[in-house]
Scaffold this active site. Structure first.
Site, mmCIF file in Angstrom:
data_model
loop_
_atom_site.group_PDB
_atom_site.id
_atom_site.type_symbol
_atom_site.label_atom_id
_atom_site.label_comp_id
_atom_site.label_asym_id
_atom_site.label_seq_id
_atom_site.Cartn_x
_atom_site.Cartn_y
_atom_site.Cartn_z
ATOM 1 N N HIS A 208 -2.594 -11.828 6.098
ATOM 2 C CA HIS A 208 -2.686 -10.281 6.551
ATOM 3 C C HIS A 208 -4.241 -10.763 6.843
ATOM 4 O O HIS A 208 -4.855 -10.862 6.785
ATOM 5 C CB HIS A 208 -2.635 -9.787 5.500
ATOM 6 C CG HIS A 208 -2.972 -8.342 5.931
ATOM 7 N ND1 HIS A 208 -1.897 -7.154 6.045
ATOM 8 C CD2 HIS A 208 -4.140 -7.969 5.845
ATOM 9 C CE1 HIS A 208 -2.976 -6.116 6.274
ATOM 10 N NE2 HIS A 208 -4.173 -6.238 6.287
ATOM 11 N N GLU B 31 -3.441 -12.409 0.487
ATOM 12 C CA GLU B 31 -2.599 -13.167 1.338
ATOM 13 C C GLU B 31 -3.278 -13.599 2.532
ATOM 14 O O GLU B 31 -4.090 -12.875 3.792
ATOM 15 C CB GLU B 31 -1.952 -11.262 2.291
ATOM 16 C CG GLU B 31 -1.296 -10.890 0.766
ATOM 17 C CD GLU B 31 -0.828 -9.131 1.136
ATOM 18 O OE1 GLU B 31 -1.200 -8.744 2.815
ATOM 19 O OE2 GLU B 31 0.257 -8.826 0.281
ATOM 20 N N ALA C 196 0.774 -1.275 0.096
ATOM 21 C CA ALA C 196 0.273 -0.322 -0.132
ATOM 22 C C ALA C 196 1.077 1.268 0.056
ATOM 23 O O ALA C 196 1.810 1.149 1.209
ATOM 24 C CB ALA C 196 -0.842 -0.320 1.386
#
Length: 297
Positions: free
Chosen positions: A265, A262, A199
């Protein structure tokens, strides 16, 4: 999401001894803390991943991340040829898009951060953070108190079931994320590839103090897609909702979340939201709150 350059080497040290792939991993910046010893897995990855991770581990569908188009950029507006004309006094601003102001409080547990919903302000930092009493082999080991307590409870429950967990990345500041994103831009040769795995600063869930990356205590498949097949990956996927966590970037939903899958996460949203999503079978926060997809910036 992708860890800082200083952590990337630690992750590589954790995983490379057990991971294999089509070629050597690129050299990560030095200065990382040491991690656990890896057992078995696939090519090393860091949020996580290095560019040697197979394309199928990085992007959905399976094309190379670097083959994805660059995010759209605003076309420069040419200078006006005459004096600017003021808008009529009666003009009204356009109404905000549906959901534009909902779930935007960065201090709220229901905040939604994605490529089209930046934190406000961009350099937001939580007022209070603490280190959960769990295994944290890297230096990014802080979370908001409510998330930290939930992590402690979840890790204790996993241990009672014979599954060892470790937290490899928690809170990252705006400046931390600047370094993280710049590192992956360098690795991928531009924003197009970096944006699939990291990000931009001000757009990261890690900056809220509500997100963390989980690993198996022995280091197997740390921050690599094969983590989903480890006992730790399977246990957290099955039980995280009971402690107020959701898997934030599930496989096959990259066009909604904006990021490749992911399996490590997790995001703290509180048990009301996590259990409601689990019962309904809803996979993303965007869908749960009725917010627009965020495939790109």
């Amino acid at each position: 999401m992708r860890v800082l350059p200083s952590v990337a080497l630690a992750v590589l040290a954790v995983t490379l001894s057990a991971c294999s792939g089509p070629g050597p991993a690129p050299e990560a910046p030095s200065g990382a803390a040491s991690g656990a010893t890896a057992s078995s897995g696939t090519t090393a990855s860091s949020d996580t991943t290095t560019s040697s991770v197979p394309a199928s581990d990085r992007a959905e569908p399976t094309g190379k991340a670097t083959d994805l188009p660059a995010p759209p950029q605003r076309t420069p507006v040419p200078a006006a040829s005459g004096p600017a004309t003021a808008a009529p006094a009666t003009a009204s601003p356009a109404p905000p898009a549906p959901g534009a102001t909902a779930h935007t409080d960065p201090g709220a547990v229901d905040v939604v951060v994605n490529k089209r919903r930046p934190l406000t302000p961009l350099d937001y930092a939580p007022a209070d953070l603490r280190r959960p009493a769990v295994a944290t082999p890297t230096g990014f080991d802080l979370l908001r108190p409510d998330a930290a307590t939930a992590v402690e409870e979840m890790f204790a429950a996993a241990a009672a079931d014979g599954v060892g967990l470790a937290m490899v990345s928690g809170y990252r500041s705006f400046s931390d994320q600047e370094s993280t994103y710049a590192y992956w831009v360098g690795q991928y040769g531009g924003a197009a590839g970096a944006d699939t795995v990291s990000a931009r600063p001000g757009y990261s869930e890690h900056q809220t103090g509500l997100a963390f990356d989980v690993a198996q205590a022995d280091g197997a498949c740390t921050l690599v897609r094969c983590f989903q097949d480890t006992p730790a990956g399977q246990w957290t996927a099955a039980h995280a909702a009971d402690f107020g966590f959701i898997l934030r970037y599930p496989f096959g939903f990259h066009e909604i979340t904006g990021f490749s899958a992911e399996s490590w996460h997790f995001r703290y949203v509180g048990r009301d939201v996590s259990l409601a999503m689990k019962e309904a079978g809803t996979q993303t926060l965007e869908e749960h709150f009725g917010l627009p997809p965020a495939p790109s910036y």
